[in-house]
Design an enzyme around this catalytic site. Sequence first.
Site, short mmCIF file in Angstrom:
data_model
loop_
_atom_site.label_atom_id
_atom_site.label_comp_id
_atom_site.label_asym_id
_atom_site.label_seq_id
_atom_site.Cartn_x
_atom_site.Cartn_y
_atom_site.Cartn_z
N ASP A 89 0.82 -1.20 0.00
CA ASP A 89 0.00 0.00 0.00
C ASP A 89 0.86 1.26 0.00
OD1 ASP A 89 -2.13 -1.75 0.23
OD2 ASP A 89 -2.26 -1.54 2.41
N TYR A 171 6.37 -10.12 6.94
CA TYR A 171 6.11 -8.71 7.20
C TYR A 171 6.53 -8.37 8.62
CZ TYR A 171 3.07 -8.38 3.04
OH TYR A 171 2.57 -8.37 1.77
#
Length: 326
Positions: A89, A171
């Site tokens: 994003d 992540y």
Amino acid sequence: MPPLLSLVLFFVSQVLFWRIGASLVSSTELPPRVRHRCRVAYDGSGYYGFQLQQDNPKKEQPTIQGELERVLSQRFNRPVRVVGAGRTDAGVHSRGQAVHFDLYPNETITIADQTATHTSNSLQRTMNRMLPPDIRVWKVEQAHPPQVEHVNGKETVHQWNAMRKCNAKLYSYRLCIGDSMDPIERHCRWQLDWGHEIDPDYLAKILKCYEGKHDFVCFAAGLERNERKTGKAMGTIRLIHSVNLVKEGGADGHYRIDIHLEGALYKMVRNMVGTALDVCRGQMTDAEFQRILLHPENLSRKDNPSKPAPPQGLTLEHVFYPDDDF
């Protein structure tokens, strides 16, 4: 010469010209391209995400993919398409994103380059000189050659693919629950205004609930929009290998959440972090949390009142492949 005859001869000459031109093109068809791959690290603060956006309302904001394609297209004086392992994003960072792109034989890294101590440094150095300072590529190399498989009597050729070949991702989400945070870290860590409400031990326990295979429909954004666009519903079951809360040294109240998973839905990781923090600070009960995670039948993202954690704390650390030499 009569005008009509001149016109006929002109059209005949044009037809012959185009036929000869076409035969020359077909006889000098471009050779097959060679697939290359590399790792990409970037500070996503000034970018509208990784992927090129057709409906980007902020046309002035570049994307990581757009910058990579711009540099490669300038270097080889032709359009070069880049495919990433996944999208991140706007504002999200990466240390180990993976991409692939195709080059013609006369553009490729030679075998000598690959075996020398300066492995692929020529193209890597060129790309890094041309890229903005907040994007860097590394481990630029030729991908494995295409593999031929026989399925039901048919021969199929499979190229190495950054998106389809990856089998896991790591992540990390960095946050500060202390009273103050070094302002230099504001682009890569989330300072919680209500950090004093967070019990690290309880947060670690909540995060462990995510491990295993679950339906993350209540943690995914944009599912309905994607269904309208593609005409089919996206599967929402994902496998989480591990989730760990790590205390980082050097400053009080600095923590990192490591999430090792098979794959993630749009904004899923940020929603996982935001929801866990809400449970930890009493904004959501344990029963409500268990319901949206373990029993999401007939539920959707709208049934999860938690907001996603802001993007600046999230980093794609690594994309994993079966050939772990990359």
